[in-house]
Design an enzyme around this catalytic site. Structure first.
Site, mmCIF file in Angstrom:
data_model
loop_
_atom_site.group_PDB
_atom_site.id
_atom_site.type_symbol
_atom_site.label_atom_id
_atom_site.label_comp_id
_atom_site.label_asym_id
_atom_site.label_seq_id
_atom_site.Cartn_x
_atom_site.Cartn_y
_atom_site.Cartn_z
ATOM 1 N N CYS A 38 33.974 37.734 43.680
ATOM 2 C CA CYS A 38 33.095 37.219 44.720
ATOM 3 C C CYS A 38 32.331 38.322 45.435
ATOM 4 O O CYS A 38 31.328 38.048 46.086
ATOM 5 C CB CYS A 38 33.889 36.391 45.728
ATOM 6 S SG CYS A 38 35.202 37.318 46.535
ATOM 7 N N ASN A 39 32.776 39.562 45.322
ATOM 8 C CA ASN A 39 32.061 40.628 46.033
ATOM 9 C C ASN A 39 31.770 41.852 45.173
ATOM 10 O O ASN A 39 31.503 42.925 45.687
ATOM 11 C CB ASN A 39 32.832 41.063 47.286
ATOM 12 C CG ASN A 39 34.266 41.444 46.988
ATOM 13 O OD1 ASN A 39 34.577 41.865 45.871
ATOM 14 N ND2 ASN A 39 35.133 41.306 47.965
ATOM 15 N N GLN A 66 42.234 39.439 38.772
ATOM 16 C CA GLN A 66 40.866 39.410 38.272
ATOM 17 C C GLN A 66 40.652 40.465 37.184
ATOM 18 O O GLN A 66 39.931 40.225 36.215
ATOM 19 C CB GLN A 66 39.905 39.619 39.437
ATOM 20 C CG GLN A 66 39.942 38.461 40.435
ATOM 21 C CD GLN A 66 39.306 38.802 41.766
ATOM 22 O OE1 GLN A 66 39.259 39.972 42.170
ATOM 23 N NE2 GLN A 66 38.828 37.792 42.475
ATOM 24 N N SER A 69 40.737 29.405 44.519
ATOM 25 C CA SER A 69 41.074 28.133 45.156
ATOM 26 C C SER A 69 42.578 27.889 45.116
ATOM 27 O O SER A 69 43.160 27.372 46.080
ATOM 28 C CB SER A 69 40.338 26.986 44.461
ATOM 29 O OG SER A 69 38.941 27.166 44.549
#
Length: 607
Positions: free
Chosen positions: A50-51, A120, A197
């Site tokens: 996400c970043n 990740q 999530s």
């Protein structure tokens, strides 16, 4: 070949650029395939979170590699190369390894010390292995990065330096209050069923939310996650805590209705468009409160219009320097009337007369020049008269406190962890809505304190980078050593065949003893130089020893290259052991080979 990484992250690019450059799963696959198809790169892996978006590759040319990887990132992200280039960073060889290990330890994360990055990295490696774009170098790099990250979390207190992005986001929603206490008893909605999530759902369940609803486009995945949450956190015995979470799954079509029931919403999907629009959020607020949702700006203006004015009439033509009167340290804080006692205290008589005339809408010519004794006498007389009437000398008053605009408590708290964003940023302007997204998290974490353990993790990273570099230098000479042993095996086989021709009467036992003796002699002769050359190759500047070994033993370059290709094309991407029978079958004792000085590919590839 050398390691090269080209990427952008929250440290180099604004969230708006990261959001536009986000890669879908299909785009990542196509990027990997196009990268290994490009001329400079032999291996490739993508780390997309996400970043951050980073492309790792094993390249044979630095400048050509940077140009090619940058162009491919721009093509597959949809952001033009000219626009993307100012936000890209490049790391090469040792610096690339150091950067990646720092990422694995959470030192480069938005929330320092968060451990989610390890999962990740593991997913990125699995994807590259599945597509066969990760060879020996990237397999070794990613496997060791996972070990370094685990070591940092187990040997230091880096976890105390930060939290997961989910926990940090929830604490921002709670305005700094403990997230567990704030979430207790609330109804939560999680949109998405991926890794982020799932982490959010587990965090909410552990905090003791009263209800947890999971929505996902693939309903089966939502059902599996809800069932897992119910099994782990629902109906727990009293001695294990006071959690009784009701977890259930709903399709995405049910999200609007669930919004009207939820207190907290966490969204992290792979959608390319908005999942929750501002209008949808406004409808949910209206459904909860029974009143139309309004924006903060309009409501604030209405409240301010009902507050007492801070001045009367127009300020045009006022003889006072209003900025000096209202903002100076002498006069105190702003907010008092420019016509009141606090404003005029300390004026000379001339200015006071002008100000009085202005207040009465009169006109008085400005008096130029220096003050005169007569004017001072009049001012002193006026001050004495006021003191006689009031019984005291008038003092400058502190201004009355300005009435604050009342802010209602939020009825709906939204946490958007997706990139690109799932929730319309305009929703934060709605009264009763609190929105925290990646951009606001980046701002909040900029001033987060660093724990002392960070220094210890940095030392671990430095040590591991040195160990990785030494292992790679030693691995660089392995094909030469394997080729040397293959050549020795050929020599032994040729001599045994010649001996069979000259001594045809030898029985099998005799022939076996002779063969074993010759092989043992060759092993002992090769043992010292091969072990020593690997030790020397692991040191800085030791790459030249491979060339020396090839020259001394007159090894064919093509033979060494064939061994390298076999290493790179092995199914697991790891180097094969030097005792592999594929290159001749010359037996040698692994213990004599001194595996302590050069660990096997099996050990190097173990996570």
């Amino acid at each position: 070949m050398s390691l090269l990484v080209v990427g952008l992250s929250h440290r180099s690019a604004p969230v708006s650029v990261l959001e536009r450059a986000a890669l879908s799963a299909d785009a990542q696959i196509k990027l990997l395939q196009d990268t290994v198809a490009a001329e400079p790169a032999a291996e490739a892996a993508v780390l997309a979170t996400c970043n951050r978006i980073e492309l790792y590759a094993d390249v044979d040319k630095f400048h050509a590699g940077v140009a090619e990887l940058s162009t491919l990132l721009a093509q597959h992200s949809g952001v033009g190369l000219e626009e993307l280039t100012p936000y890209l960073y490049v790391h090469y060889e040792d610096r690339a390894v150091h950067h990646f290990f720092s990422v694995a330890c959470g030192l480069d994360s938005m929330v320092v010390g968060e451990g989610q990055i390890l999962g990740q990295i593991k997913d990125a490696l699995a994807t590259a292995q599945e597509l066969h774009t990760a060879g020996r170098l990237l397999n070794d790099l990613f496997q060791q990065a996972l070990r370094v990250g685990k070591r940092a979390h187990s040997e230091t207190g880096i976890d105390r330096a930060g939290q997961s992005l989910v926990t940090f986001g929830l604490e921002q929603l709670s305005s700094g209050a403990p997230a567990d206490a704030w979430l207790k008893g609330k109804r939560a909605l999680v949109i998405g069923a991926g890794s982020m999530s799932s982490l959010a759902a587990a965090t909410l369940a552990r905090a003791g939310v009263a209800e947890l609803v999971v929505a996902n486009r693939t309903f089966d995945r939502a059902e599996r996650l809800a069932a897992l949450l119910a099994e782990q956190y629902g109906q727990r015995p009293a001695e294990q805590g006071d959690l009784d979470v009701l977890a259930r799954a709903v399709p995405m079509e049910s999200v609007p209705g669930e919004l009207t029931r939820a207190d907290v919403v966490v969204s992290c999907t792979g959608a390319t468009g908005l999942v929750l629009t501002a209008d949808l959020v406004a409808e949910a607020v209206e459904g909860r409160t029974g009143a139309p949702a309004v924006e903060r700006a309009a409501d604030s203006a209405a409240v301010r219009s009902g507050l007492p004015p801070t001045s009367v009439g127009s300020e045009d033509g006022c003889p006072l320097d209003l900025s000096a009167v209202q903002g100076s340290a002498v006069q105190g804080s702003t907010g008092f009337s420019v016509m009141g006692e606090a404003a005029v205290a300390g004026m000379d008589a001339a200015t006071l007369e002008q100000h009085a005339a202005w207040v009465d809408n009169g006109t008085v010519d400005r008096r130029e020049g220096r003050r005169t004794p007569e004017i001072d006498t009049e001012a002193v007389a006026a001050l004495a008269a006021a003191a006689a009437t009031l019984g005291r000398v008038p003092e400058r008053r502190r201004p009355e406190p300005v009435a604050e605009v009342p802010r209602p408590q939020p009825v709906l708290s939204l946490l958007d962890l997706a990139m690109p964003r799932d929730i319309d940023a305009a929703a934060h302007r709605l009264l009763g809505v609190r929105l925290v997204d990646i951009e606001s998290l980046a701002e909040a974490s900029a001033d987060a304190p660093m724990a002392a353990d960070v220094d210890q993790v940095r030392r671990i990273v430095a040590d591991e980078v040195a160990a990785f570099d030494a292992a790679q230098r030693a691995a660089h000479i392995t094909p030469t050593v394997v080729a040397l042993r293959a050549m020795a095996a050929d020599v032994v086989a040729s001599e045994i065949a010649r001996l069979d021709g000259r001594l045809p009467g030898l029985d099998d036992k005799q022939r076996g003893e002779i063969t074993q003796t010759v092989r043992r002699v060759v092993d002992k002769l090769l043992h010292a130089p091969t072990v020593r050359v690997k030790q020397l190759a692991a040191e800085p500047g030791g790459a030249g020893y491979a060339d020396a070994l090839r020259t001394l033993f007159d090894l064919e370059p093509e033979t060494v290259a064939a061994v390298s290709r076999a290493d790179d094309n092995s199914p697991d991407g790891n180097s094969r052991d030097e005792d592999s029978a594929a290159f001749g079958g010359l037996y040698f004792d692994r213990e004599n080979f001194d595996s302590k000085n050069f660990e096997s590919a099996e050990n190097r590839g173990r996570a």
